[in-house]
Design a protein around this motif. Structure first.
Motif, PDB file in Angstrom:
ATOM      1  N   GLU A   1       3.353 -17.378   5.183  1.00  0.00           N
ATOM      2  CA  GLU A   1       2.457 -18.536   5.075  1.00  0.00           C
ATOM      3  C   GLU A   1       0.997 -18.094   5.056  1.00  0.00           C
ATOM      4  N   MET A   2       0.697 -17.107   5.890  1.00  0.00           N
ATOM      5  CA  MET A   2      -0.662 -16.591   5.936  1.00  0.00           C
ATOM      6  C   MET A   2      -1.040 -15.944   4.607  1.00  0.00           C
ATOM      7  N   LYS A   3      -0.096 -15.221   4.036  1.00  0.00           N
ATOM      8  CA  LYS A   3      -0.345 -14.571   2.736  1.00  0.00           C
ATOM      9  C   LYS A   3      -0.638 -15.610   1.658  1.00  0.00           C
ATOM     10  N   GLU A   4       0.133 -16.715   1.687  1.00  0.00           N
ATOM     11  CA  GLU A   4      -0.075 -17.780   0.696  1.00  0.00           C
ATOM     12  C   GLU A   4      -1.459 -18.404   0.839  1.00  0.00           C
ATOM     13  N   GLU A   5      -1.887 -18.615   2.080  1.00  0.00           N
ATOM     14  CA  GLU A   5      -3.207 -19.204   2.328  1.00  0.00           C
ATOM     15  C   GLU A   5      -4.334 -18.269   1.882  1.00  0.00           C
ATOM     16  N   VAL A   6      -4.139 -16.986   2.096  1.00  0.00           N
ATOM     17  CA  VAL A   6      -5.132 -15.997   1.636  1.00  0.00           C
ATOM     18  C   VAL A   6      -5.231 -16.039   0.122  1.00  0.00           C
ATOM     19  N   GLU A   7      -4.093 -16.118  -0.551  1.00  0.00           N
ATOM     20  CA  GLU A   7      -4.078 -16.167  -2.016  1.00  0.00           C
ATOM     21  C   GLU A   7      -4.811 -17.418  -2.521  1.00  0.00           C
ATOM     22  N   LYS A   8      -4.637 -18.541  -1.828  1.00  0.00           N
ATOM     23  CA  LYS A   8      -5.301 -19.777  -2.247  1.00  0.00           C
ATOM     24  C   LYS A   8      -6.824 -19.638  -2.145  1.00  0.00           C
ATOM     25  N   LEU A   9      -7.287 -18.968  -1.092  1.00  0.00           N
ATOM     26  CA  LEU A   9      -8.725 -18.789  -0.900  1.00  0.00           C
ATOM     27  C   LEU A   9      -9.332 -17.901  -1.985  1.00  0.00           C
TER      28      LEU A   9
END
Length: 322
Positions: free
Chosen positions: A312-320
């Motif tokens: 989930e953290m990886k996905e949020e980083v990608e969105k940023l």
């Protein structure tokens, strides 16, 4: 008056951050001991590097350009460094506590009949030094009884030097006794990675035994590491379990790091691991055990299942990033 001679490590025609740290420590030591900061540059075909080195606010750069010094072989380098220290009147030899420094500097201390303090984190006005003990839980003040001193400094304890001024460059000739050299260079097996160097990275993401397998380091942790442009580290427990190679180990018996951001995933926070990362600017911990010691040193803590939280953290980083 004590002149300080700094050992300048270099690789692939560049100076790593650890060398710039040694220059800062050397200049500080020279100022407090009433002497000048000089630098020893050893190797083959290194004259071009000397000009850059001279710009870091040092008084002199001694260049020993010799075929016998092409590779950083400890007995040849110890012979060269001790000769320069004797010939140029340097009573203090200083370097960083890297793998090469740890191998080289004790040999220099023996040749100079010098007292040695290792892994130093501070230098006092009276010439004594500070070094951690008991995995960093105590700081010892070490005073030298010998006239000559050899100091290795912790790579995270001093800021990297910045260019200021221009020092003098002096070529030196050495008398290296080939018959006395017992160590021969065979080959160097370098671990190559597209990721930042662990000890120099701004962001480090480390995994522990909580990841349960080497495969999970690859499938769960590495995507987050790469999304953040980070270096990857590991706890000793993960290394001992065979999950990852030991060159990724962070801790008392591994590498000491102090990045701007350190993310500990599935790491309980044993005292030996904390000794290698507790100087990080911001520490984030992800662990399902709310009582894990890592939360005592972390700035931000997430009590969660890492196998759910990390993706989930990886996905949020990608969105940023988009």
């Amino acid at each position: 008056m004590s002149n300080v001679l700094v050992f300048a490590e270099h690789a692939h025609g560049k100076f790593p951050k650890t060398t710039l740290v040694a220059l800062t420590a050397g200049r500080e030591a020279a100022a407090k001991m009433g002497g000048e900061c000089h630098v020893a540059l050893l190797g083959k075909g290194v004259e071009a590097l000397a000009g850059e080195l001279a710009e870091y606010g040092v008084k002199k750069v001694y260049v020993a350009d010799d075929a016998a010094l092409e590779h950083c072989v400890p007995d040849a380098y110890a012979m060269a460094l001790s000769q320069i220290a004797k010939d140029k009147g340097a009573s203090v030899v200083l370097g960083t506590a890297t793998a090469a420094g740890k191998d080289l500097l004790p040999r220099v201390a023996v040749r100079l009949d010098a007292g040695m303090a290792s892994d130093v984190v501070g230098i006092n006005d009276d010439g004594s030094v500070l070094r951690p003990m008991y995995a960093g839980n105590a700081i010892a003040t070490v005073k030298f009884e010998s006239a000559n001193k050899v100091i290795s400094v912790r790579a995270t304890a001093f800021d990297a030097a910045k260019k200021e001024g221009k020092g003098e460059i002096e070529k030196v000739s050495l008398n290296l006794d080939a018959a006395a050299l017992k160590i021969k260079f065979l080959k160097f097996n370098e671990t190559k990675s597209d990721r930042p160097v662990l000890t120099e990275a701004r962001v480090v993401v480390s995994g522990g035994r909580g990841l349960k397998s080497g495969e999970n380091f690859t499938t769960v942790l590495e995507p987050l590491v790469d999304a953040m442009g980070a270096a990857m580290g590991a706890s000793r427990a993960a290394v001992d379990a065979g999950f990852v190679p030991n060159d990724l180990q962070v801790g008392q018996t591994g590498k000491v790091v102090a990045p701007e951001l350190y993310i500990a995933v599935g790491i309980s926070g044993a005292i030996q691991h904390l000794a290698g990362m507790k100087d990080s600017k911001v520490i984030v911990a992800i662990n399902k055990d709310a009582e894990a010691p890592i939360f005592q040193v972390s700035d931000y803590g997430l009590v969660a299942d890492l196998f759910k939280a990390v993706p989930e953290m990886k996905e949020e980083v990608e969105k940023l990033k988009h």
